[in-house]
Motif scaffolding. Structure first.
Motif, PDB file in Angstrom:
ATOM      1  N   UNK A  63     -78.045  14.810 -10.417  1.00 27.23           N
ATOM      2  CA  UNK A  63     -76.752  15.224  -9.874  1.00 27.23           C
ATOM      3  C   UNK A  63     -75.964  15.980 -10.937  1.00 27.23           C
ATOM      4  N   UNK A  64     -75.379  17.084 -10.544  1.00 27.42           N
ATOM      5  CA  UNK A  64     -74.639  17.928 -11.472  1.00 27.42           C
ATOM      6  C   UNK A  64     -75.449  19.072 -12.039  1.00 27.42           C
ATOM      7  N   UNK A  65     -76.771  19.054 -11.844  1.00 30.08           N
ATOM      8  CA  UNK A  65     -77.621  20.128 -12.349  1.00 30.08           C
ATOM      9  C   UNK A  65     -77.590  21.329 -11.412  1.00 30.08           C
ATOM     10  N   UNK A  66     -77.857  22.501 -11.991  1.00 34.47           N
ATOM     11  CA  UNK A  66     -77.874  23.738 -11.224  1.00 34.47           C
ATOM     12  C   UNK A  66     -79.278  24.000 -10.673  1.00 34.47           C
ATOM     13  N   UNK A  67     -79.408  24.463  -9.431  1.00 35.90           N
ATOM     14  CA  UNK A  67     -80.731  24.801  -8.891  1.00 35.90           C
ATOM     15  C   UNK A  67     -81.380  25.938  -9.686  1.00 35.90           C
ATOM     16  N   UNK A  68     -82.709  26.048  -9.662  1.00 30.66           N
ATOM     17  CA  UNK A  68     -83.393  27.115 -10.406  1.00 30.66           C
ATOM     18  C   UNK A  68     -83.055  28.501  -9.872  1.00 30.66           C
ATOM     19  N   UNK A  69     -83.133  29.475 -10.770  1.00 31.17           N
ATOM     20  CA  UNK A  69     -82.970  30.895 -10.436  1.00 31.17           C
ATOM     21  C   UNK A  69     -81.599  31.219  -9.841  1.00 31.17           C
ATOM     22  N   UNK A  70     -80.586  30.501 -10.293  1.00 28.21           N
ATOM     23  CA  UNK A  70     -79.217  30.746  -9.825  1.00 28.21           C
ATOM     24  C   UNK A  70     -78.331  31.012 -11.032  1.00 28.21           C
TER      25      UNK A  70
END
Length: 739
Positions: A634-641
């Motif tokens: 939780x709090x992490x950014x999705x890949x390739x964004x």
């Protein structure tokens, strides 16, 4: 009452502008409103005295007034639609040098795209990617876009429309982040026009294209376009070729009955396609770079930038045929019946080594092998009734209809390993024979998906300045799957039935002539995985749900010398797949993610010769609930964004020569390659410049790309420990003629 948009240009200029940007009558007809009807529209631009500065931004104003099928069922223009819609026209593609669909997508704020070999043209919109992005061709829905999307040459398309934000009401289940509509070149009644394109550049890159529209009397027209391109690629041994043929015929059988039939063929063939560049230990690197930050001192080595680790006979190719018919019958001056019949068939094949993982013990790259084939057929039909008229002294543009889609999909899937290679002197070898000894997984898939839906939308002009839009869609999906395991000689059959109700409500209000505020709320649904490839466990999960709220402004100002749009938004998705925190070996529904952001675009004529075009995007995307096998993400950014992107372009017309000098700079901030956010790709800036010279009936362009020769990565691969490096400095010379 606001008046319809009428640009101040000559009749010849209007004809050329419309030929390059407006869909043909059969694909864009709407009942003309009577003088008593009202609509939220752009202001009139007087025909008498257009200034050179205004003429520079006329194409940008015109795009706001194009009827489109991406954001609406009832033919609203982008200016009238309560959502952010970007339309990239064929002329824009040529002016900006957008050769492929991936380059077109990356020119739109809030959109990122990569040419991942197994998913060419894969796209992320506003922080959501893959199955959350809808896909249409000429307004016709395509299920499971990951199966269909390719990185086609842009010359085959009249324009590309991108609706950002949930669009399930328009394009069906799955369109949470947005929808891309590819609009092919369709026949135009009453015109004989043509276009030709020739370009050659670095890496032996060649593009040859032609397009011609022929009027057959006043009531019929045919149009054909063809495109061939090839390139040796900037990575060793990655030659490719693409080809496309589009054919269309429009016939006005009467004053009220029109039919258009189209047949398109697309081909691409990538020989030993580039699968990305792997991270290796800094201690082993000859020229370590800062392109990627990763734990354990892993880096991208500049000395390996053009190495290919795929097998020598690797392949990725596809052949696809689209056949479509649209028939419209005007029952009355206000009611129109329309039927869209669509058939799509495609054969695709991948046979590659796709993942390369550095082994510190051996200092070699361990490699996997993948063999995948697709045999796909899609039948669809949509019948709708559309109304444009007055009810209770208010203009209603209303649509109601139903559609049905049947998909049959067969696939061979093999996964194994092959010999490791030295990063610097790879002995690449050949793709192994299809046996159980070479592939630990050997399965054949047979999938059928049936989708049926009913929908309705109404756009109501409460006043001439205030438009309210509402829509709803009910969809039922039936999935049937069979998987045959060649290694164990076992067969499994399973399926599921899904139902979804999606809706939206929005409004547009003109606060001044030419300036409108908009807001909307949407509900959408998304499969948790690609339905056609789901396994027994994933098929049992329900559809995930999502919603979005958005508000913004669209405006023309400074005496029609400037056009601007801006919006803020929030998108949330629930019930995505996650690990059970109490039992990490178990995958369950219950994860969620959220994206908040802002976008802005501006085109302004500073002087009679100088035009500036800019856009910017901010995306704050994060998992709000997600567990991996060992930690809370939780709090992490999705890949390739990336969090930030911006684009700035300047065009200067020389006052004494038929020449325009242009330059652009594009910035993309850092992004991660994994959900754990342990591997970060550095941001990058790319500078392009070009000169355009009018010769005869065409334009000669000399273009330089990545002039600073920036060394950067622009997408991550299947493995989070390999990335796709951007192209180095290159040049090209092109000539595009109209006749």
């Amino acid at each position: 009452m606001l008046r319809p948009f009428t640009p101040r240009v000559s009749r010849a200029g209007i004809a050329l502008l419309l030929a390059g940007t407006v869909a043909p009558p059969a694909f864009a007809q709407q009942a003309a409103p009577s003088p008593t009807q009202s609509a939220v529209e752009l202001p009139t631009v007087s025909v008498q005295a257009v200034s050179p500065a205004e003429e520079l931004v006329l194409p940008d104003i015109a795009r706001l007034n194009l009827k489109n099928e991406t954001g609406t069922l009832v033919g609203l223009t982008p200016f009238e639609t309560p959502a952010a819609i970007d339309i990239v026209t064929q002329q824009q593609m040529q002016d900006r040098g957008l050769r492929t669909l991936t380059e077109v997508y990356n020119s739109v704020p809030g959109v990122m795209s990569g040419n991942l070999p197994g998913e060419p043209g894969v796209t992320s919109i506003r922080g959501f990617s893959r199955g959350a992005v809808g896909y249409m061709l000429d307004g016709m829905q395509v299920p499971d876009p990951l199966m269909v999307s390719r990185n086609y040459d842009s010359f085959s398309f009249d324009r590309v429309e991108v609706l950002k934000g949930p669009a399930s009401v328009i394009s069906g289940n799955g369109a949470l982040a947005g929808t891309i509509n590819l609009v092919t070149k369709q026949p135009i009644l009453g015109q004989n026009t043509g276009q030709a394109l020739l370009s050659y550049g670095s890496f032996d890159t060649l593009r040859v294209g032609g397009d011609y529209n022929v009027a057959l009397g006043q009531n019929a027209a045919v149009r054909a376009s063809a495109l061939y391109s090839q390139s040796n690629g900037y990575i060793t041994d990655t030659g490719s070729e693409t080809a496309a043929i589009t054919l269309g015929a429009t016939v006005a059988l009467s004053d009220r009955l029109t039919t258009t039939t189209s047949v398109d063929y697309f081909h691409d063939d990538y020989q030993t396609p580039y699968q990305g560049t792997p991270l290796i230990a800094r201690s082993a690197a000859l020229s370590p770079s800062s392109v990627v930050s990763a734990p354990g001192g892993m880096v991208i080595d500049r000395a390996l930038w053009n190495r290919n680790y795929n097998v020598l006979n690797g392949e990725m190719k596809s052949d696809a045929v689209w056949a479509r018919n649209r028939t419209e019958y005007e029952l009355t001056d206000t009611w129109t019946l329309r039927n869209d019949l669509n058939y799509y068939t495609a054969d695709r094949r991948w046979a590659n080594s796709e993942d390369f993982t550095y082994n510190p013990a051996t200092r070699l790259l361990d490699r996997t092998t993948t063999l995948i084939t697709h045999d796909q057929q899609v039948w669809s039909d949509q019948l709708s009734a559309r109304y444009d008229g007055m009810i209770a002294n208010m203009r209603h543009r209303f649509a109601i209809g139903a559609d049905y889609i049947h998909t049959n999909f067969d696939s061979e899937r093999r996964f194994g390993t092959t010999t490791p290679v030295n990063p610097y002197f790879p002995n690449r070898g050949y793709f192994p024979v299809d046996t159980s000894a070479n592939f630990s997984t050997r399965q054949n898939y047979d999938s059928q998906v049936d989708q049926a839906a009913v929908f309705a939308e109404d756009a109501i002009n409460i006043t001439s300045n205030w438009l309210v839009v509402g829509g709803i869609r009910y969809e039922a999906i039936q999935l049937d799957r069979q998987i045959y395991n060649l290694n164990t000689l076992s067969t499994s059959s399973f399926g599921n039935n899904y139902e979804s109700v999606t809706w939206r409500l929005g409004t547009v209000y003109n606060i001044t002539p030419g300036t409108a505020l908009f807001a909307q709320y949407n509900q959408a649904t998304v499969p948790v995985t690609t339905l056609l490839l789901s396994n027994l466990a994933n098929a049992s999960f329900e559809l995930s749900t999502g919603n979005s709220i958005e508000a913004g402004i669209k405006s023309t100002f400074w005496d029609n010398r400037a056009v601007a749009t801006a919006s803020v938004y929030q998108i949330e998705q629930y019930n995505i797949l996650t690990r059970d925190p109490a039992n990490p070996s178990l995958t369950v529904q219950g994860g969620s993610m959220r994206s908040r952001g802002a976008e802005a675009e501006l085109a302004v004529a500073i002087t009679d010769q100088l035009k500036l075009t800019a856009n910017a995007s901010y995306i704050n995307a994060e998992f709000t609930q997600l567990w991996s096998a060992g930690s809370n993400l939780a709090g992490n950014r999705p890949p390739n964004v990336p969090e930030w992107t911006y684009f700035l372009m300047a065009d200067y017309k020389l006052p004494t020569l038929p020449m325009t000098l242009s330059a652009s700079v594009q910035y993309v901030s850092s992004f991660y390659t994994d959900n754990a956010n342990t591997i970060e790709v550095a941001g990058h800036t790319v500078l392009d410049a070009w000169a355009s010279y009018e010769i005869g009936r065409g334009t000669l362009r000399l273009r330089g790309r990545n002039l600073t020769n920036a060394f950067y990565a622009d997408w991550s691969g299947y493995s989070s420990s390999q990335v796709f490096l951007g192209a180095p400095r290159s040049v090209e010379l092109s000539y595009a003629a109209k006749f």
